[in-house]
Write an enzyme that holds these catalytic residues in place. Structure first.
Site, mmCIF file in Angstrom:
data_model
loop_
_atom_site.group_PDB
_atom_site.id
_atom_site.type_symbol
_atom_site.label_atom_id
_atom_site.label_comp_id
_atom_site.label_asym_id
_atom_site.label_seq_id
_atom_site.Cartn_x
_atom_site.Cartn_y
_atom_site.Cartn_z
ATOM 1 N N GLU A 260 0.797 -1.236 0.000
ATOM 2 C CA GLU A 260 0.000 0.000 0.000
ATOM 3 C C GLU A 260 0.826 1.280 0.000
ATOM 4 O O GLU A 260 0.821 2.035 0.983
ATOM 5 C CB GLU A 260 -1.001 -0.015 1.173
ATOM 6 N N GLU A 369 -5.251 -8.710 -0.603
ATOM 7 C CA GLU A 369 -5.699 -8.373 0.752
ATOM 8 C C GLU A 369 -7.170 -8.010 0.814
ATOM 9 O O GLU A 369 -7.677 -7.255 0.014
ATOM 10 C CB GLU A 369 -4.871 -7.196 1.304
#
Ligand code: NAG
Ligand code: NAG
Ligand code: NAG
Length: 419
Positions: A260, A369
């Site tokens: 991220e 995820e």
């Protein structure tokens, strides 16, 4: 059940009428159900845990597995298919175009975080520990063949840590050792899964934050970049991680650039988890000059490890794939694919994934995820039996299989499947 309606439809050649036969297969141990306020859960104890084995359908028959809000869990039935040109008595029609093939599927899996390992190791009875692993990894369970593992700490850790945190500014990474979380939680859990798995487990690894001395803000969380002078050190850091895990008997299949990168790249977003921000120019340089050559040079032991960009929310595929390879097409010589996460999926349709891959055969998109209940706005973290969470996961698994085809526009979001 009309398979055309909600999610994953394919087109039409033969018309096959299906007659359901409710011959349940009894070899599996059924779910020991417990009702909670929000739904039904299966209870596993040291002495008992439900199992589900794959049944290969005989020619002319099918096997169906149904889980439902009402409480079915992988309920298996076997039925026969009858082929008719037209059968007015049948209510069910499955239409399959076997001439058109879509994407191939690399596998399914979950994450081995510190939190997962801590909870697993905290089960005191070894039989219960084994049940948990078998439910996920064995052919009596979900048969996971992919596991994601954080390199160092993540937001599913009890502390911020990386490897070679000390000494600072050690570009040789002479003090690179794994930490107790690797030895006590992550490695044993991966090994336990590998032991019961029927296929090789593919590991995807990602760094949340490197040692803070490599970062501009000198902290695990918050808005940050890599110091340019440590770009090669960051690549070497990953190489050393691959070595340490290989020594522990765990080959890594794929490596993302960073978990991220977006939120710690944008000043006004409070990035309060372990993170590292990137801008596109630095990312290009890192791929072309550091990570790519470090993994793919002739002396590397890890030439086959997939290099994965993105590893961030679905909409960021525009940034970390479409735009990156548009501006810097040379990065395609190293990049194997792009990874996406679930959060904020409502902002972009799943077709964005297939569109991103259209002109790049051999490259892949992978979902790395999803975590129901993990957002700061989720006040209830664990919600036993919550069917809406099951649907969230199911939808996230099904959605990426969409492909737009001529004359058939898939819906933008996956609707609930009613049984
Ligand atoms: C471990 O399990 C016990 C109960 O068996 C519980 O009280 C404790 O909070 C658990 N520890 C962690 C870290 O989850
Ligand atoms: C090497 O790392 C360990 C932690 O893994 C730390 O305790 C130790 O102080 C470090 N050694 C040096 C010389 O900084
Ligand atoms: C049941 O679900 C509601 C709504 O999501 C939640 O507020 C509540 O805490 C849940 N109950 C339990 C016991 O998890």
């Amino acid at each position: 059940m009309d398979l055309r309606a909600p999610c994953c439809t394919v087109i039409i050649i033969a018309i096959i009428a299906v007659i359901w036969i409710t011959a349940a297969e009894n070899a599996d141990r059924p779910c020991m159900a417990r009702s909670t306020v929000n739904g039904s859960v299966c209870v596993c104890t040291a002495a008992y845990c439900d199992t589900i084995t794959r049944t290969v359908p005989l020619s002319g028959s099918y096997v169906s597995y149904i889980s439902s809000e009402a409480g079915l869990r992988f309920h298996k039935t076997i039925g026969k298919l009858y082929r008719h040109e037209k059968d007015e008595t049948s209510e069910t029609t499955i239409e399959v175009d076997v001439t058109t093939k879509y994407q191939s599927i690399e596998g399914f899996g979950g994450a081995v975080t510190d939190a997962a390992g801590i909870n697993w190791q905290n089960l005191t009875d070894p039989r219960l520990k084994r049940h948990l692993i078998q439910s996920y990894c064995s052919d009596q369970g979900l048969q996971y063949n992919m596991l994601r593992v954080p390199i160092g700490g993540s937001d599913f850790s009890t502390r911020g840590y990386a490897y070679n945190d000390l000494p600072e500014h050690d570009v040789k990474l002479a003090n690179f050792t794994l930490e107790h979380e690797d030895y006590e939680y992550k490695i044993p859990m991966i090994e336990a899964c590998m032991e019961v798995a029927t296929a090789p487990i593919e590991i995807i690894a990602a760094t949340w934050s490197p040692p803070i001395w490599m970062k501009t803000n000198d902290e695990f969380s918050g808005n940050s970049r890599l110091h340019k002078k440590y770009m090669q050190t960051y690549a070497d850091y990953h190489y050393k991680f691959l070595e340490k895990y290989a020594e522990a008997g765990i080959p890594v299949w794929g490596l993302s650039i960073t978990n991220e990168p977006l939120h710690s790249s944008i000043n006004y977003i409070p990035a309060n988890i372990n993170s590292l921000g990137w801008n596109m120019d630095d990312m290009r340089d890192y791929i072309m000059e550091n990570l790519g050559p470090t993994l793919r040079n002739n002396n590397s032991m890890f030439k086959d490890v997939k290099i994965i960009t993105g590893d961030d929310l679905r909409f960021t595929i525009i940034l970390y794939w479409n735009m990156l390879i548009l501006v810097y097409p040379e990065t395609l010589q190293y990049l194997d694919g792009v990874a996406v996460h679930y959060y904020m999926n409502a902002y972009t349709p799943p077709t964005i994934l297939s569109q991103a891959m259209e002109n790049y055969p051999g490259k892949f998109v992978i979902s790395t995820e999803i975590s129901a209940g993990a957002m700061p706005t989720d006040t209830v973290k664990v919600n036993l039996g919550a069917w809406d969470r099951a649907e969230l996961y199911a939808g996230d698994i099904i959605e990426p299989f969409y492909r737009p085809t001529a004359g058939h526009r898939p819906p933008l979001t996956c609707r609930r499947i009613e049984h």
